[in-house]
Design a protein around this motif. Sequence first.
Motif, mmCIF file in Angstrom:
data_model
loop_
_atom_site.group_PDB
_atom_site.id
_atom_site.type_symbol
_atom_site.label_atom_id
_atom_site.label_comp_id
_atom_site.label_asym_id
_atom_site.label_seq_id
_atom_site.Cartn_x
_atom_site.Cartn_y
_atom_site.Cartn_z
ATOM 1 N N ALA A 156 -7.264 -52.529 34.433
ATOM 2 C CA ALA A 156 -7.845 -53.374 33.497
ATOM 3 C C ALA A 156 -7.485 -54.705 33.582
ATOM 4 C CB ALA A 156 -7.367 -52.876 32.153
ATOM 5 N N ASP A 157 -8.464 -55.610 33.776
ATOM 6 C CA ASP A 157 -8.394 -57.113 33.692
ATOM 7 C C ASP A 157 -8.732 -57.544 32.327
ATOM 8 O OD1 ASP A 157 -8.096 -59.560 34.508
ATOM 9 O OD2 ASP A 157 -10.106 -59.843 35.700
ATOM 10 N N ILE A 158 -7.634 -58.151 31.711
ATOM 11 C CA ILE A 158 -8.067 -58.554 30.086
ATOM 12 C C ILE A 158 -7.921 -60.162 30.231
ATOM 13 C CG2 ILE A 158 -6.930 -58.551 27.736
ATOM 14 C CD1 ILE A 158 -7.703 -55.796 28.923
ATOM 15 N N GLY A 159 -8.975 -60.655 29.663
ATOM 16 C CA GLY A 159 -9.016 -62.058 29.723
ATOM 17 C C GLY A 159 -9.848 -62.512 31.229
ATOM 18 N N THR A 160 -10.551 -61.792 31.714
ATOM 19 C CA THR A 160 -11.066 -61.629 32.923
ATOM 20 C C THR A 160 -11.835 -63.055 33.242
ATOM 21 O OG1 THR A 160 -12.347 -60.401 34.572
ATOM 22 C CG2 THR A 160 -13.474 -60.718 32.364
ATOM 23 N N GLY A 161 -12.350 -63.919 32.432
ATOM 24 C CA GLY A 161 -13.256 -65.068 32.739
ATOM 25 C C GLY A 161 -14.473 -64.794 33.602
ATOM 26 N N THR A 162 -14.379 -65.006 34.950
ATOM 27 C CA THR A 162 -15.421 -64.952 35.754
ATOM 28 C C THR A 162 -15.424 -63.407 36.582
ATOM 29 O OG1 THR A 162 -14.068 -65.638 37.820
ATOM 30 C CG2 THR A 162 -15.422 -67.421 36.435
ATOM 31 N N GLY A 163 -14.314 -62.574 36.283
ATOM 32 C CA GLY A 163 -14.296 -61.513 37.038
ATOM 33 C C GLY A 163 -13.481 -61.309 38.195
ATOM 34 N N LEU A 164 -12.785 -62.531 38.517
ATOM 35 C CA LEU A 164 -12.371 -62.696 39.859
ATOM 36 C C LEU A 164 -11.129 -61.657 40.292
ATOM 37 C CD1 LEU A 164 -11.811 -63.881 42.466
ATOM 38 C CD2 LEU A 164 -10.618 -65.812 41.344
ATOM 39 N N LEU A 165 -10.285 -61.593 39.081
ATOM 40 C CA LEU A 165 -9.121 -60.526 39.624
ATOM 41 C C LEU A 165 -9.324 -59.268 39.413
ATOM 42 C CD1 LEU A 165 -6.360 -62.558 37.506
ATOM 43 C CD2 LEU A 165 -7.114 -62.621 39.909
ATOM 44 N N ALA A 166 -10.557 -58.773 38.766
ATOM 45 C CA ALA A 166 -10.989 -57.438 38.860
ATOM 46 C C ALA A 166 -11.749 -57.206 40.166
ATOM 47 C CB ALA A 166 -12.114 -57.205 37.656
ATOM 48 N N PHE A 167 -12.415 -58.106 40.620
ATOM 49 C CA PHE A 167 -12.957 -58.220 41.972
ATOM 50 C C PHE A 167 -11.783 -57.862 43.286
ATOM 51 C CE2 PHE A 167 -16.630 -60.915 40.460
ATOM 52 C CZ PHE A 167 -17.101 -60.173 39.416
ATOM 53 N N ALA A 168 -10.887 -58.809 42.871
ATOM 54 C CA ALA A 168 -9.790 -58.456 43.680
ATOM 55 C C ALA A 168 -9.138 -57.026 43.810
ATOM 56 C CB ALA A 168 -8.675 -59.832 43.715
ATOM 57 N N GLY A 169 -8.840 -56.660 42.353
ATOM 58 C CA GLY A 169 -8.154 -55.503 42.460
ATOM 59 C C GLY A 169 -9.156 -54.234 43.039
ATOM 60 N N LEU A 170 -10.353 -54.437 42.858
ATOM 61 C CA LEU A 170 -11.246 -53.374 43.428
ATOM 62 C C LEU A 170 -11.151 -53.360 44.818
ATOM 63 C CD1 LEU A 170 -14.103 -53.145 40.696
ATOM 64 C CD2 LEU A 170 -12.495 -51.540 41.285
ATOM 65 N N HIS A 171 -11.185 -54.836 45.482
ATOM 66 C CA HIS A 171 -11.272 -54.766 46.767
ATOM 67 C C HIS A 171 -9.779 -54.028 47.357
ATOM 68 C CE1 HIS A 171 -11.188 -56.204 51.057
ATOM 69 N NE2 HIS A 171 -9.942 -56.710 50.769
ATOM 70 N N LEU A 172 -8.842 -54.060 46.774
ATOM 71 C CA LEU A 172 -7.594 -53.685 47.309
ATOM 72 C C LEU A 172 -7.284 -52.009 46.925
ATOM 73 C CD1 LEU A 172 -5.088 -56.569 46.001
ATOM 74 C CD2 LEU A 172 -5.960 -56.020 48.337
ATOM 75 N N TRP A 173 -7.937 -51.632 45.951
ATOM 76 C CA TRP A 173 -8.070 -50.334 45.636
ATOM 77 C C TRP A 173 -9.340 -49.711 45.338
ATOM 78 C CZ3 TRP A 173 -4.396 -53.767 43.478
ATOM 79 C CH2 TRP A 173 -3.023 -53.394 43.705
ATOM 80 N N PRO A 174 -10.150 -49.717 46.291
ATOM 81 C CA PRO A 174 -11.775 -49.399 46.054
ATOM 82 C C PRO A 174 -12.067 -48.085 45.579
ATOM 83 C CG PRO A 174 -11.256 -49.153 48.486
ATOM 84 C CD PRO A 174 -9.709 -49.697 47.742
ATOM 85 N N ARG A 175 -11.216 -47.167 45.359
ATOM 86 C CA ARG A 175 -11.578 -46.054 44.450
ATOM 87 C C ARG A 175 -11.309 -46.018 43.231
ATOM 88 N NH1 ARG A 175 -15.735 -43.576 45.772
ATOM 89 N NH2 ARG A 175 -14.839 -41.616 45.023
ATOM 90 N N ALA A 176 -10.484 -47.047 42.578
ATOM 91 C CA ALA A 176 -10.205 -47.161 41.256
ATOM 92 C C ALA A 176 -11.290 -47.584 40.206
ATOM 93 C CB ALA A 176 -9.356 -48.469 41.240
ATOM 94 N N HIS A 177 -11.212 -46.908 39.147
ATOM 95 C CA HIS A 177 -11.862 -47.333 38.044
ATOM 96 C C HIS A 177 -11.433 -48.555 37.243
ATOM 97 C CE1 HIS A 177 -13.624 -43.032 37.476
ATOM 98 N NE2 HIS A 177 -12.771 -42.881 38.156
ATOM 99 N N ALA A 178 -12.273 -49.612 36.917
ATOM 100 C CA ALA A 178 -11.963 -50.742 36.377
ATOM 101 C C ALA A 178 -12.506 -51.165 35.296
ATOM 102 C CB ALA A 178 -12.172 -51.682 37.699
ATOM 103 N N VAL A 179 -12.020 -51.727 34.329
ATOM 104 C CA VAL A 179 -12.505 -52.277 32.935
ATOM 105 C C VAL A 179 -12.058 -53.628 33.241
ATOM 106 C CG1 VAL A 179 -12.703 -52.071 30.678
ATOM 107 C CG2 VAL A 179 -12.283 -50.119 31.984
#
Length: 318
Positions: A156-179
């Motif tokens: 989960a990326d709380i206070g995501t703004g542009t979504g950048l950190l969530a995108f980064a997390g999914l790049h590092l763990w590409p099979r993760a579920h993300a909110v």
Amino acid sequence: MSWKITILAPRPVIEAALIAHEDAFDWDAGIVIAGSEIAEDKPEDWQLEAWMAEEPGEDERAAIAALFADGAPDMQVEKLPEEDWVTLSQQGVEPILEGPFHVHTPEYPPRDEPGLRNLLIPTSQAFGTGQHATTAGCLAMLARMKASGAVVRNLADIGTGTGLLAFAGLHLWPRAHAVASDIDAVCGPVVATNADANGVPLGDGPGKLAMVIAPGMDHPLLKLAAPYDLLIANILAGPLIELAPAFAAAVRPGGHVLLAGLLATQERAVRAAYARAGLRLAARQVRGDWSILWLRRRAATRIRASKPGVLPTWSQKW
């Protein structure tokens, strides 16, 4: 934003005003506040800038003055040209390289290098393009987590703004579920646009990102998707402290929490709040005046087997 108030003061005075702003939960959302040093060769000379759509009246001036314990220093008030001040503030900013990430605006081309993930974050109404030290520090810390062997199936990326950190997390763990979530409704379409530009699929499922608008953890989807292996929050020290119990409860035992948006002078209070909530420090970085914290939740306490006639002992697995 057509008007700006600027206040010049020593760094401790501006930092104290920024902390007071964090604690002002009834703050007028129409007044946007930021603090920064004036010049690199004068690191102790700072400025506080406040932007607003209309000419500031007595109420706006009084609200800003109230951030200063001894009353505000002189206020410089100016009317800005009819331009997008957010766009102007981000033009000409050079891309950043952190770990496997290259974050750039449309003014700069992507880099064609093996193992490098380009993240295009256009200028928009939401912040978080990676140029800020805290966001850059988060990218570096996420890469460090991955290199250490952290397993993330749910983030989960709380206070995501542009979504950048969530995108980064999914790049590092590409099979993760993300909110991803943000309290500001404008971030919904911003994240959707940026996700499309960066090839990040939206939705529910492995490798996909779901976006919600909510304060803190107060959304059914955030609660339903818990517990998380990784929770990211690059916000402000005040909300980080307030949300410590909720964040700890949303992370599975042994899970990871990445915190940023806090000044180094605020780190002790933030760490104390999370220690009380059952998280310990795994690593930290200091980027300029800012701290980035990697915390881990204690695993469940278990009983260690003992010899007959000897009382069992308790152990804590991290």
